[in-house]
Write an enzyme that holds these catalytic residues in place. Sequence first.
Site, short mmCIF file in Angstrom:
data_model
loop_
_atom_site.label_atom_id
_atom_site.label_comp_id
_atom_site.label_asym_id
_atom_site.label_seq_id
_atom_site.Cartn_x
_atom_site.Cartn_y
_atom_site.Cartn_z
CG HIS A 157 13.58 40.67 -11.68
ND1 HIS A 157 14.61 41.13 -12.45
CD2 HIS A 157 12.49 41.42 -12.01
CE1 HIS A 157 14.18 42.14 -13.22
NE2 HIS A 157 12.90 42.32 -12.97
CB SER A 278 20.19 10.64 -1.14
OG SER A 278 21.45 10.55 -0.48
#
Length: 463
Positions: A157, A278
């Site tokens: 999970h 970026s």
Amino acid sequence: MSDKAWGGRFEKELDAIAARFSASVDVDGRLWPQDIDGSIAHVRMLADRKILSSDDANEIVAGLQTIRASIERGDFDWDESKEDVHMNIEAALISAIGEAGGRLHTGRSRNDQVATDMRLWTRQACESVVADIDALLEVLVDKADGHVDFLMPGYTHLQRAQPVRLAHHLLAWAEMLERDRGRLVDAAKRMNESPLGSAALAGTTFPLDREATAKALGFNRPMRNSLDAVGSRDFLLESVSALAICSVHLSRIAEELVLWSSQEFAFMQMSDAFTTGSSIMPQKKNPDMPELVRGKTGRVVGSLVNLLVMLKGLPLAYNRDLQEDKAPAFEAFDTVHDCLAVLSGAIASARFDKERMAAALQAGFLDATEVADWLASRGVPFRDAHHVAGKLVHQAIQEGRTLSELPLEAYEAAHDAFDDTIFLALDMETAVERRDVVGGPSRARVTDAIAELRGRLQARRDA
Ligand code: ARG
């Protein structure tokens, strides 16, 4: 009269839009090596069977070899008005050698021709993706070998669950890929039968030797039924299914690379060679390559859906819809090839951070199972032991401590079976080492698994 190849009965040229709509040479042009191989096998058999003279056959073979050389050089004149790869090559042959060229298509149809070409192409494409998978497996086994000592949280999970070795995690990826490989190998075996000689749908009146052409092209046998041979494409469904499953696996691996290289995890650093910056944020180092691998899964799964829907509802035998099999098949194989190559490079060049992984083991109570197991191994029913361990975790959370920071009194208060040996069980290395079962993360199991995988890869290289 029209100059269509099937011309006699037609009075009009194909409408321009219809011609453009139905032309496929921009896609199927890449089948030229298979098309030429198939034609050579066919024409040699025609000569052996005395259906063609050996002079004609020799002329055709030489003409096809010249065309092959011209395509390889890049000076072949591909012509969209000649519709597809088959007609382009046949037309070039006829214009190069004249009348003999017109005899190549004796006892053959484009229907068995294209089915043969596609099986040859796909067989080879499966082999090449299998080699790509083996290359990634080599990377994984090397990385696993170098990271047996790296302990990390295993997750369920996406919550920290129990400690494992990084090597164990990498070997889990290898197992997924190993099954992908197996599926492709199986698919390649089943597809390896020859449609050639089935002609348009019902075989031919010429006494063809289908065994001979099958053998010449490396097929195991001729396909048993001519309608099936020209009309079936489940060999593509099967291989592209295997690719779709593989690309889902690659996407899951890619997702973990993205997570692990985030600052939140920081379990690894990807090499500059496989990351990008970026245009606005100077600090960024983005894991674009695994992101793209994850994103490209849609193409491969989409290709499978494309093929399934294209085939559904087609009556036997050949229908022109089948021409639409090529783009998705090529797309699926090309994409998986690229994804495997990119992941191999990205993983080979990545650096893992042992300290960060170890630090992640300290928070999250990954040793809670050890507490429960410790009690259970002293005769306490596991369900009760689980409950007691849960209470201790609760207490530790309240007090802002780890399980090993709780005093012995806390354990004794929780259950009277406890003694101070519980603290030995709380060590992460011990916790991993005690998981010494088949398929488990203990050092011995992991090093065995590495040796076993290496052996398998070596055996394949030797084969
Ligand atoms: N380009 C066609 C295809 O890929 C070749 C077979 C054409 N056959 C036909 N009967 N029109 O399916």
